[in-house]
Each structure stands twice: as structure tokens, then as C-alpha cells.
Design a protein around this motif. Structure first.
Motif, PDB file in Angstrom:
ATOM      1  N   PRO A 125       0.690  -1.181  -0.035  1.00  0.00           N
ATOM      2  CA  PRO A 125      -0.047   0.062   0.069  1.00  0.00           C
ATOM      3  C   PRO A 125       0.732   1.266   0.129  1.00  0.00           C
ATOM      4  CG  PRO A 125      -0.543  -1.481   1.567  1.00  0.00           C
ATOM      5  CD  PRO A 125       0.638  -2.092   1.136  1.00  0.00           C
ATOM      6  N   ARG A 126       0.448   2.226  -0.753  1.00  0.00           N
ATOM      7  CA  ARG A 126       1.274   3.517  -0.984  1.00  0.00           C
ATOM      8  C   ARG A 126       1.230   4.403   0.298  1.00  0.00           C
ATOM      9  NH1 ARG A 126       4.460   3.317  -4.680  1.00  0.00           N
ATOM     10  NH2 ARG A 126       4.775   5.716  -4.868  1.00  0.00           N
ATOM     11  N   SER A 127       0.104   3.952   0.821  1.00  0.00           N
ATOM     12  CA  SER A 127       0.104   4.683   2.026  1.00  0.00           C
ATOM     13  C   SER A 127       1.284   4.457   3.346  1.00  0.00           C
ATOM     14  CB  SER A 127      -1.438   4.576   3.076  1.00  0.00           C
ATOM     15  OG  SER A 127      -1.488   3.275   3.013  1.00  0.00           O
ATOM     16  N   LEU A 128       1.495   3.089   3.320  1.00  0.00           N
ATOM     17  CA  LEU A 128       2.544   2.885   4.120  1.00  0.00           C
ATOM     18  C   LEU A 128       3.856   3.800   3.907  1.00  0.00           C
ATOM     19  CD1 LEU A 128       2.724  -1.012   4.322  1.00  0.00           C
ATOM     20  CD2 LEU A 128       1.603   0.620   5.850  1.00  0.00           C
ATOM     21  N   TYR A 129       4.326   3.866   2.582  1.00  0.00           N
ATOM     22  CA  TYR A 129       5.250   4.902   2.057  1.00  0.00           C
ATOM     23  C   TYR A 129       5.050   6.173   2.547  1.00  0.00           C
ATOM     24  CZ  TYR A 129       7.064   0.924  -0.411  1.00  0.00           C
ATOM     25  OH  TYR A 129       7.551  -0.518  -0.634  1.00  0.00           O
ATOM     26  N   GLU A 130       3.886   6.599   2.316  1.00  0.00           N
ATOM     27  CA  GLU A 130       3.602   8.168   2.713  1.00  0.00           C
ATOM     28  C   GLU A 130       3.697   8.412   4.237  1.00  0.00           C
ATOM     29  OE1 GLU A 130       2.986  10.021   0.238  1.00  0.00           O
ATOM     30  OE2 GLU A 130       2.020   8.890  -1.524  1.00  0.00           O
ATOM     31  N   ALA A 131       3.148   7.388   4.871  1.00  0.00           N
ATOM     32  CA  ALA A 131       3.103   7.701   6.398  1.00  0.00           C
ATOM     33  C   ALA A 131       4.876   7.764   6.822  1.00  0.00           C
ATOM     34  CB  ALA A 131       2.229   6.539   7.021  1.00  0.00           C
ATOM     35  N   ALA A 132       5.262   6.477   6.330  1.00  0.00           N
ATOM     36  CA  ALA A 132       6.814   6.591   6.879  1.00  0.00           C
ATOM     37  C   ALA A 132       7.644   7.827   6.346  1.00  0.00           C
ATOM     38  CB  ALA A 132       7.368   5.257   6.484  1.00  0.00           C
ATOM     39  N   ALA A 133       7.357   8.264   5.197  1.00  0.00           N
ATOM     40  CA  ALA A 133       8.161   9.630   4.528  1.00  0.00           C
ATOM     41  C   ALA A 133       7.599  10.905   5.701  1.00  0.00           C
ATOM     42  CB  ALA A 133       7.525   9.755   3.285  1.00  0.00           C
ATOM     43  N   LEU A 134       6.315  10.811   5.885  1.00  0.00           N
ATOM     44  CA  LEU A 134       5.838  12.011   6.886  1.00  0.00           C
ATOM     45  C   LEU A 134       6.601  11.784   8.006  1.00  0.00           C
ATOM     46  CD1 LEU A 134       2.254  12.369   5.977  1.00  0.00           C
ATOM     47  CD2 LEU A 134       4.118  13.832   5.348  1.00  0.00           C
ATOM     48  N   ASP A 135       6.976  10.662   8.812  1.00  0.00           N
ATOM     49  CA  ASP A 135       7.433  10.320   9.838  1.00  0.00           C
ATOM     50  C   ASP A 135       9.033  10.438   9.781  1.00  0.00           C
ATOM     51  OD1 ASP A 135       5.232  10.077  11.239  1.00  0.00           O
ATOM     52  OD2 ASP A 135       5.596   7.667  11.098  1.00  0.00           O
ATOM     53  N   GLY A 136       9.656  10.890   8.407  1.00  0.00           N
ATOM     54  CA  GLY A 136      10.743  11.219   8.381  1.00  0.00           C
ATOM     55  C   GLY A 136      11.839  10.010   7.841  1.00  0.00           C
ATOM     56  N   ALA A 137      11.147   8.923   7.560  1.00  0.00           N
ATOM     57  CA  ALA A 137      11.829   7.715   7.216  1.00  0.00           C
ATOM     58  C   ALA A 137      12.551   8.146   5.828  1.00  0.00           C
ATOM     59  CB  ALA A 137      11.079   6.576   7.225  1.00  0.00           C
ATOM     60  N   ASN A 138      13.795   7.777   5.506  1.00  0.00           N
ATOM     61  CA  ASN A 138      14.529   7.813   4.205  1.00  0.00           C
ATOM     62  C   ASN A 138      14.268   6.632   3.398  1.00  0.00           C
ATOM     63  OD1 ASN A 138      16.357   5.903   5.187  1.00  0.00           O
ATOM     64  ND2 ASN A 138      17.881   7.509   5.787  1.00  0.00           N
ATOM     65  N   ALA A 139      14.690   6.784   2.367  1.00  0.00           N
ATOM     66  CA  ALA A 139      14.264   5.739   1.121  1.00  0.00           C
ATOM     67  C   ALA A 139      14.929   4.444   1.625  1.00  0.00           C
ATOM     68  CB  ALA A 139      15.014   6.211  -0.023  1.00  0.00           C
ATOM     69  N   TRP A 140      15.985   4.423   2.146  1.00  0.00           N
ATOM     70  CA  TRP A 140      16.767   3.053   2.498  1.00  0.00           C
ATOM     71  C   TRP A 140      15.783   2.477   3.750  1.00  0.00           C
ATOM     72  CZ3 TRP A 140      19.169  -0.703   1.324  1.00  0.00           C
ATOM     73  CH2 TRP A 140      20.201  -1.677   2.155  1.00  0.00           C
ATOM     74  N   LYS A 141      15.553   3.415   4.983  1.00  0.00           N
ATOM     75  CA  LYS A 141      14.713   2.850   5.950  1.00  0.00           C
ATOM     76  C   LYS A 141      13.223   2.262   5.380  1.00  0.00           C
ATOM     77  CE  LYS A 141      16.125   2.910  10.090  1.00  0.00           C
ATOM     78  NZ  LYS A 141      17.187   4.059  10.370  1.00  0.00           N
ATOM     79  N   ARG A 142      12.820   3.064   4.497  1.00  0.00           N
ATOM     80  CA  ARG A 142      11.312   2.691   3.990  1.00  0.00           C
ATOM     81  C   ARG A 142      11.731   1.285   3.148  1.00  0.00           C
ATOM     82  NH1 ARG A 142       9.855   7.205   0.314  1.00  0.00           N
ATOM     83  NH2 ARG A 142      11.754   8.204   0.890  1.00  0.00           N
ATOM     84  N   PHE A 143      12.795   1.028   2.689  1.00  0.00           N
ATOM     85  CA  PHE A 143      12.929  -0.205   1.840  1.00  0.00           C
ATOM     86  C   PHE A 143      13.311  -1.335   2.781  1.00  0.00           C
ATOM     87  CE2 PHE A 143      16.155  -3.397   0.674  1.00  0.00           C
ATOM     88  CZ  PHE A 143      15.222  -4.065  -0.467  1.00  0.00           C
ATOM     89  N   THR A 144      13.877  -0.936   4.137  1.00  0.00           N
ATOM     90  CA  THR A 144      14.190  -2.139   4.992  1.00  0.00           C
ATOM     91  C   THR A 144      13.090  -2.402   5.709  1.00  0.00           C
ATOM     92  OG1 THR A 144      15.371  -0.514   6.296  1.00  0.00           O
ATOM     93  CG2 THR A 144      16.702  -1.992   5.058  1.00  0.00           C
ATOM     94  N   LYS A 145      12.339  -1.142   6.129  1.00  0.00           N
ATOM     95  CA  LYS A 145      11.160  -1.560   7.129  1.00  0.00           C
ATOM     96  C   LYS A 145       9.877  -1.881   6.465  1.00  0.00           C
ATOM     97  CE  LYS A 145      14.187  -0.455  10.608  1.00  0.00           C
ATOM     98  NZ  LYS A 145      14.395  -1.747  11.611  1.00  0.00           N
ATOM     99  N   ILE A 146       9.723  -1.365   5.270  1.00  0.00           N
ATOM    100  CA  ILE A 146       8.461  -1.482   4.704  1.00  0.00           C
ATOM    101  C   ILE A 146       8.423  -2.711   3.391  1.00  0.00           C
ATOM    102  CG2 ILE A 146       6.502  -0.827   3.490  1.00  0.00           C
ATOM    103  CD1 ILE A 146       7.136   2.166   4.845  1.00  0.00           C
ATOM    104  N   THR A 147       9.244  -2.113   2.514  1.00  0.00           N
ATOM    105  CA  THR A 147       9.412  -2.982   1.098  1.00  0.00           C
ATOM    106  C   THR A 147       9.795  -4.574   1.573  1.00  0.00           C
ATOM    107  OG1 THR A 147      10.047  -1.176   0.015  1.00  0.00           O
ATOM    108  CG2 THR A 147       9.923  -3.305  -1.318  1.00  0.00           C
TER     109      THR A 147
END
Lengths: 110, 466, 317
Positions: free
Chosen positions: C206-228
Motif C-alpha cells: 500500500p502506498r499509504s505505508l510509504y507516505e506515512a513513513a515518509a511523513l515520519d521522516g524515514a528515508n528511502a533506505w529505511k522505507r525499503f528495509t522497514k516496509i518493502t
């Protein structure tokens, strides 16, 4: 993982811009779509396209090579005899999988 | 969730073990098989074989006239060449043995011990056998008691014999002004190397070699040279591995030295690769093997590039003048099932397929094989039919190989060829010069011998079990 | 399944109700049982005939000296004893394990591809097609093709290397390079398949996960390791399991590209050795023992994987 590390540099920058200094940013219509935090950076995409293109060449090269050599008929191309696949009567799979030469005959006449 | 996982584990287990199951029972590929079982009615036969379009054409015609003559009804089952052996084994395991089928001499012994093959001795007239190549008949004799091949009851008739001849590029020799080798007197090793050195040149003057004396694959060509020097892989009684004999090592070293010392072959490790086949047809190689199944391809190349490629057959070189030339001769056989309900008719069909003149003419005309029957081969065929069909000038050499000096590849007369395969495992060390032929032979001999002993003890066991 | 439903239903009632109901529906139930049995029979019989029996048979065969044609001679554990003393068995096992290094390489590459191709990149349909073509090509044809590409004299691979001034080895004829050469081919062939599966998984996050993480300040690497990465974990698991099982059965490529098991036995896989023993050297009993050992090894590895996967279970509500 060049893919993700390259987005790592650019995406937060976009985010900072979007939120700006305002503690309570006004959310513009279409914010999530147009200027979303995960908006794609065209530079990154161009870079990725280049990598993908190189990869595509590697993926397709053997197949293209096969097609091109099978279209050439003159000497100098050793790869494929005109009869199709390079099934040499002796030494290919069918033959060497059984030392009896009979298999050679079968593949030689194929 | 838990249950799902259990199911997934079970499915995975099943998948992993199916592999084990398949190899044990051959049931894995049974579903899409055609029915291979022998005919039931008194005139019904099934014939399972493999081969190319011309084999099929020749046999369709032969079978049509056989059906007309005998009133039989024959079902043909044709399979892929590389799947034939496994399919036959599956058919045997499933008790669906076809009435008539192909069999390789090298694989025959296991089948004889398992009583799969019918003894044809009493079904085939002696004058029929007399007219077939001796090699082709002996290849299907086997004495169960002593375990010796080439003697005893007859379990098949040859579909063909395949002489692995040697040849040279006639056009290249002419261009270089080198005298053509004699079609009957073999070159000596020294003469061969001498000519090969003359042929190995840079013809266009760009500083790189573009023409070579020869380029031979060790696994299919070294036999002729080893035999021609008096060496062999195995003793006459098929019980002792003889690769540690000095004559053997010397010949093998000579073979490796064609690249290592004399440098009359192209590229990095050419003796192992197939490159030279293409280079030969491109007119860059002087000496190369020529066998009946190559003729159609070589003729097409010669026709297209008459100024670079032309060829003829010669005997393989020998170590010293006066030595006997040698090369290998293969065969594929036609056998009858012991379980066949119409053994007599099936044996007749086997004879028919092996010796029917019209079928032999089709096969020879299309360069699938040399004829099986001697009187035709030495008479009308070599006189008129072969030249007319485009067989090379010295095709008679093929007939001499078949009639006089061709030998089976090592491993053919033993229960299993594992001991022979063992020889090739580390052969690259000899070809690259990491090891001398003598050292390698000495090192590999004990392993080969123990595998040969195993083959003999397995044969004993197969005999005891029946 | 059909049989448990009424049981559950009755447990909520009183005993009398249940008894009455049972009596009332006894006929109906019996009919249902019959039908259930009828529907269950084909797969069960099929399983017994085509899986259980052959398996039991091969276990038995592995304790015999058998040439695959004649009678079997019971020799107890002799095949297994010989097996563990057979240097070629260990070599083939090692080769088979070596081929597995292609699995992580292939997965990393295909995940990278999937991530890239899930972006709005020009020509991505084209790229997806190109990367997928090897998957739909016949393995036998591919193997012959690569055999030629690896040819030391004029093969494509060395032609390309020559452009960069590198003198390539004679890939398949050199005991050092033969295995890596095969691994490269396998990765090339399997890339598209893993890529497609990853692509589906990546796009299903879900895109919303990335949006939420980004708003919380997660960088792309964090988003990859923690979401994708956690979200595509089931696909990774599936691919690892199927690739290991498939990899352990590798045969066709080996048999076509190095029909004698490679220089100094450097490419022979276990299944190739099994096949060679069974059908060329008439040692079906020995070959079966080897196949069983392989099957058990794969089973153990798979169970370990399932255990590990359970320990690292990731769920999202």
C-alpha cells in the motif's frame, strides 16, 4: 541495491521542500499524488533507465547473437552451420551421454 | 495459518521426494507415453525406434512391403534420440516391451541377463548373416555364461554400422601444393605431423595463423591413434585396463603434443572443444574426421564454397610404416522382445529392416549410413550408386573399416562403460600439459580397473538374478 | 471439510437435540459421507499409486543391488556405505551446493529490477518483456546457446571480453571457470521469473505505508528495509524454497553443456550423477540411494527454512 540507495538521497529532499518551515503545512489539493513524499525523481529514473538498458542488452545479447549468426551463411562465422543448431555428430550431448556412436548417427542426421 | 503451513510443508516434502520416487520407478513420465506394448493379434507387431526423417522414410517403405508380403500389421513408435534409452527402460519396467526395437551393443548385456531379448539364432538363416558385416552381426552376440561379447547366441541384427573415418581438405592440399595422401596406405605419425606443420600457416599475411594442420577432439579421435600405435584401453578378454601400457601413453602424449609441442591445431585448448568442426568446414583445417553421417553436411559446404572446401576419406595415420591402421566402428541394432507373442514374425521384421534392399538404398542414398548388406555395398553401390549420390571418392575406405579393421569403442563389450568414462574425467590435464600422459595413465588406471571389476561383479550378479 | 461442519454445529446444542438431529439426518449424513469419500478417493488413490508406492518402492530399491531390469538383490546398507565413500558423490554434492550461490545473486538482482520497473520509467513494458524472454525460452535451446556463447575460441562471451582487451578463458573446459559459467547462465535464465513475482509483490504494497513513513521522516533506505523488504518477504520465502528445491534437481543444463560431467568432474550435479549411474551404468539401486539422500537433504533444508520463516513472522493489521 543501487536502486534504493539512490532514492535515499533524493526523496527526503523532496519531502523537506514539500513540508517547508511551516509547522502546520497547508495541504494543497492533489498533494499526495503530485508532490507526494515518495514522488519519483526524474534524474533517478533516467539513471535507472540507463542501467536497465544495459541490463536489457546483456539479457538479449545471446538470443540476438544466435539469430544473427544463424542468418549469416558465409565463412568466418563458425557458430552455427546452416542446418540449424550446431549439432556436431560426435561430442555433443546426445553422443557423449552414451559413448556408443549410434547416438552420433541419430543426431548427425537430425 | 498453522494448518496452511503444515500443508505447505507437506507439499514441499512431496515435491522434494518425488525426485527420489521418479528415479526409482520411472513412473514419472508414464502418462504421456504412447502404448509401447507388443501386438496381441497373431499378425500385430510394434516397432519402437529413433532416428531422423530418412530413417522413418526408409522404414515406412520397408514396413509397407513387409506388411504386404506377410500380412502383418506393424505399429511404428518413433522417439527422440536422447530419450530413447530411458523410454525403452520404462517400457521394460512397465512390462510393455515392444515386439521389435533398437538396442545398442554397449547396453545389450543387462537386457540379455534380464531376459528381455529374444534369442534370434534359430530364426535367422545363415546366408542372411553371411551377407551382413561381420562386425554388425558379432556385435549382437553374447555369451551369458562367460560374459563375453561377440560370441554365443544372437540377440539382434544391425540397423547399421557406422565407420568413423578420417579425411583431409582436398582444396587446401591443392592450393598449398602438397601431395594428396594415399587413399589406401596410411600416413605415419611423423609424416602426418610433417604435413600438418606445412599446412599450419598464415595465408593472408596479417601475422596471425589462419590455417592449421588439424584439430581433433580427444574423446572421439584419440582411439584411432592409440590403436594405430598398438595401445588399447582394455585387454582382449575385457578384464584388465591397459592404459598404463607404455605404447598407450606414448600415443596419447603424441596426440596431446599436436597442440603442446607441434602446435598444428588452433586456439587455446582446441582438442577439447568443438570449434574445429566449424573451422574444418570453413576450410581452415587440413585433416579432420569424416563419417557417413557427416557426408550430407560436408557436401553442402563443398558445394557452396568450392574454392575453400572439398574433402576425401583416408585411413587414420599409424605409428610406423607398415603398422595396421585402426578406427572405431559403431552400430545400432534391432532386437526382438522375449515376451513378444509373435516372435517368429517379429524376427522376420528385424531381418527385413536390417537387410531389405530397398530400405538400404534409401538410407544410403540419403547419406544416413553405408549399406548393411555386403554384396550390394561392394557391388552396385560402390560402383554406381554411391558416386551418383555424391559419396566421396574414397568411400571404399568406409567399407574397409566396416569389413576389416573397424573396432568398437572401448566400453562397448563390457557390462557397463563406467570404467571407460573414468578415463576422460581428468584428461584435460594431459591436453594442457599439466601432466604427462604416462603419469596420468598410471594415476587413472587403478580407478578404472576397480570400476571395471565392479562392472564384472555386477554382471555376475545380473546373471545370478536372471 | 464437509464432515466437520455438522459436528461443530451440534456441539452448541443440547445432547437431545443433537441426537434427534442426528437421527433425522442420519440418512442424509451417510449419503454425504459416501459422496465425500467418492470425491476424496481419486486424489487419495492417486497419491498412493503415484507417490506413496513409488516412494516406498524406491526406498526398498535403495537397499538392493539392482540394474533396473532384472531381479533385485537385498544388500542392506551397502549402497549407503559405498555412497559415503564415493568421492564423486561428494564432488557432485559440492557442485550442486555451489550452484546455489546463484540463488541470492538472482534474488537480489531481480528485486532490484522489480523496484526499478515499478517506477514510472519510460519503456518499462519493453524492459519487462526483455528480461522475461529467457524464462519462456526452452531450457535445452538456452543451454546449447550458452554452450556456444562460452566457447573459448569464438564464443560471444569472449568476443565481448576481447572488446575490453581481456582474453577470456575457455569457460566450460576449465575446471575453475566451468561452475561459475553455469551459475551465470542460470541467473540469466531465472531472473525474469523472480522479477515478475517481486514486481507483483512490490506493487501490492500500500502506498499509504510509504507516505506515512515518509511523513515520519524515514528515508528511502529505511522505507525499503522497514516496509518493502518485510512486505515482499512471503515472495522471497517462496522463491528461496522453490529455487533451492529446483536447484537441487539441476540436470538439463549440465547434461547438455558438459555432457561428461565437466573437466575433472567440476560440473556434475547430483541428479546428473544419479541419472548417469541409473541409466548409463546400470546401477539403479545405488542411484536410488543417492536420490533418496538428496531428497532427505532437501527436506531437511526446507523444514529449516519453514522454521526460520515462522520465527521471523511479520504481520500487518
Amino acid at each position: 541495491m543501487s536502486v534504493t540507495s539512490s532514492t535515499a538521497k533524493t526523496a527526503p529532499a523532496a519531502m523537506v521542500k514539500a513540508t517547508g518551515g511551516d509547522p502546520r503545512p497547508a495541504i494543497a489539493p492533489g498533494f499526495f499524488k503530485a508532490k507526494g513524499a515518495t514522488r519519483e525523481n526524474p534524474l533517478v529514473n533516467a539513471f535507472l533507465t540507463a542501467i536497465l538498458a544495459v541490463g536489457a542488452v546483456i539479457m538479449a545479447a545471446p538470443l540476438l547473437w544466435m539469430v544473427s549468426t544463424s542468418l549469416k551463411t558465409k565463412e568466418g562465422v563458425y557458430a552455427l552451420p546452416r542446418s540449424g543448431f550446431p549439432i556436431r555428430s560426435c561430442g555433443t550431448r546426445t553422443c557423449a551421454s552414451s559413448t556408443t556412436p549410434t547416438c552420433c548417427r541419430a543426431s548427425g542426421t537430425r | 495459518m498453522r494448518r496452511m503451513k503444515a500443508a505447505a510443508v507437506a507439499a514441499t516434502m512431496a515435491g522434494a521426494l518425488t525426485l527420489a520416487a521418479c528415479s526409482g520407478s520411472s513412473s514419472g513420465n508414464a502418462s504421456e507415453e504412447p502404448d509401447t506394448s507388443g501386438g496381441d493379434a497373431p499378425n500385430e507387431l510394434t516397432f519402437m525406434f529413433r532416428g531422423g526423417e530418412y530413417d522413418k522414410l526408409a522404414y515406412e517403405q520397408a514396413i509397407a512391403s513387409f506388411e504386404e508380403e506377410t500380412g502383418a500389421s506393424v505399429t511404428m513408435i518413433i522417439t527422440d534420440a536422447d530419450q530413447y534409452a530411458t523410454k525403452l527402460q520404462a517400457a521394460i519396467a512397465g512390462n510393455k516391451v515392444p515386439d521389435v526395437f533398437y538396442i545398442e551393443p554397449g547396453r545389450m548385456q543387462g537386457y540379455v541377463y534380464a531376459n528381455v531379448l529374444a534369442d534370434l539364432t534359430s530364426y535367422v538363416e545363415q546366408d542372411v548373416l553371411d551377407n551382413i558385416w561381420d562386425f554388425g552381426v558379432e556385435a549382437y552376440r553374447f555369451d551369458k555364461e562367460t560374459g563375453q561379447a561377440r560370441t554365443g547366441p544372437l540377440y539382434g541384427l544391425p540397423k547399421d554400422v557406422g565407420p568413423f573415418g578420417f579425411g583431409y581438405n582436398t582444396v587446401m592440399f591443392e592450393k598449398m601444393g602438397i601431395e594428396a595422401p594415399d587413399p589406401d596406405v596410411p600416413l605415419t605419425f611423423d609424416e602426418f605431423v610433417d604435413i600438418a606443420k606445412q599446412l599450419t600457416t598464415d595465408t593472408d599475411g596479417d601475422g596471425e595463423l589462419d590455417q592449421w594442420g588439424t584439430g581433433l577432439n580427444v574423446q572421439w579421435n584419440s582411439q584411432a591413434f592409440v590403436w594405430g600405435a598398438g595401445g588399447d584401453w582394455i585387454s582382449e578378454d575385457q578384464k584388465t585396463v591397459t592404459v598404463d601400457d607404455p605404447a598407450f601413453a606414448e600415443a596419447l602424449q603424441w596426440f596431446a603434443d599436436l597442440q603442446l609441442v607441434e602446435q598444428v591445431t588452433p586456439s587455446v585448448e582446441p582438442a577439447q572443444t568443438l570449434d574445429t568442426y566449424q573451422r574444418w568446414m570453413a576450410g581452415e583445417i587440413g585433416f579432420f574426421p569424416v563419417a557417413p553421417w557427416d557426408i550430407a553436411t560436408y557436401n553442402a559446404v563443398a558445394e557452396e564454397n568450392p574454392d575453400t572446401f572439398g574433402y576425401d576419406v583416408i585411413p587414420y595415420p599409424v605409428a610406423n610404416a607398415g603398422d595396421e591402421t585402426a578406427t572405431w566402428l559403431g552400430s545400432l541394432g534391432i532386437a526382438v522382445a522375449e515376451t513378444s507373442k509373435n516372435k517368429d514374425l517379429a524376427a522376420q521384421l528385424a531381418v527385413y529392416l536390417s537387410t531389405d534392399l530397398e530400405a538400404q538404398k534409401i538410407l544410403a542414398e540419403n547419406k544416413v549410413q553405408i549399406p548393411n548388406i555386403k554384396d550390394y555395398a561392394f557391388g552396385e553401390w560402390i560402383e554406381t550408386d554411391a558416386p551418383a549420390a555424391g559419396w566421396p571418392a574414397n568411400t571404399e575406405e568406409f567399407l574397409q573399416i566396416a569389413d576389416e579393421y573397424g573396432r568398437a569403442l572401448p566400453g562397448t563389450w563390457t557390462y557397463a562403460p563406467e570404467w571407460y568414462d573414468e578415463f576422460w574425467v581428468g584428461i584435460d590435464q594431459v591436453l594442457t600439459g599439466q601432466m604427462t600422459a604416462a603419469d596420468y595413465a598410471a594415476q587413472v588406471q587403478p580407478n578404472m580397473q576397480s570400476k571395471l571389476d565392479l562392472a564384472w561383479s555386477n554382471a555376475e550378479q545380473a546373471k545370478a538374478q536372471g | 471439510m464437509a464432515t466437520t461442519a455438522p459436528e461443530q454445529a451440534t456441539s452448541r446444542w443440547t445432547k437431545e437435540d443433537a441426537r434427534a438431529a442426528r437421527k433425522r439426518n442420519a440418512k442424509l449424513h451417510r449419503k454425504e459421507y459416501v459422496w465425500a469419500a467418492a470425491f476424496l478417493a481419486p486424489p487419495v488413490i492417486g497419491w498412493i499409486a503415484f507417490l506413496l508406492f513409488p516412494m516406498a518402492f524406491s526406498v526398498y530399491a535403495s537397499f538392493t543391488n539392482w540394474n533396473g531390469l532384472g531381479a533385485m538383490q537385498w544388500i542392506g546398507l551397502q549402497n549407503y556405505v559405498n555412497l559415503f565413500q564415493d568421492p564423486y558423490f561428494w564432488k557432485a554434492l559440492w557442485n550442486t551446493l555451489f550452484y546455489m550461490i546463484g540463488i541470492p545473486i538472482g534474488l537480489a538482482l531481480s528485486l532490484g529490477l522489480a523496484l526499478a520497473l515499478s517506477r514510472k520509467i519510460r519503456g518499462r513494458t519493453f524492459f519487462r518483456t526483455v528480461y522475461y524472454i529467457p524464462v519462456i525460452s526452452s531450457l535445452a535451446a538456452i543451454a546449447i546457446l550458452w554452450q556456444w556463447a562460452y566457447n573459448g575460441d569464438f564464443g560471444l562471451v569472449n568476443q565481448v571480453l576481447a572488446l575490453f582487451g581481456i582474453q577470456g578463458p575457455n569457460w566450460l573446459m576449465d575446471p575453475v571457470t566451468a561452475k561459475p559459467a553455469l551459475v551465470i547462465m542460470m541467473v540469466w535464465k531465472g531472473l525474469g521469473y523472480s522479477m515478475i513475482l517481486y514486481l507483483a509483490a512490490v506493487q501490492a504494497v500500500p502506498r499509504s505505508l510509504y507516505e506515512a513513513a515518509a511523513l515520519d521522516g524515514a528515508n528511502a533506505w529505511k522505507r525499503f528495509t522497514k516496509i518493502t523488504w518485510p512486505m515482499v518477504r512471503p515472495v522471497t520465502f517462496f522463491l528461496v524454497v522453490t529455487n533451492i528445491i529446483g536447484g537441487s534437481m539441476i540436470f538439463t543444463e549440465i547434461n547438455i553443456m558438459t555432457p561428461t560431467g565437466g573437466p575433472q568432474w567440476s560440473t556434475a550435479s547430483l541428479v546428473w550423477y544419479v541419472w548417469n549411474k541409473a541409466f548409463r551404468n546400470l546401477q539403479m539401486g545405488y542411484a536410488t540411494a543417492m536420490a533418496l539422500v538428496l531428497g532427505i537433504l532437501v527436506l531437511i533444508v526446507t523444514i529449516i527454512q519453514f522454521r526460520l520463516n515462522r520465527a521471523n513472522n511479520f504481520s500487518i493489521d
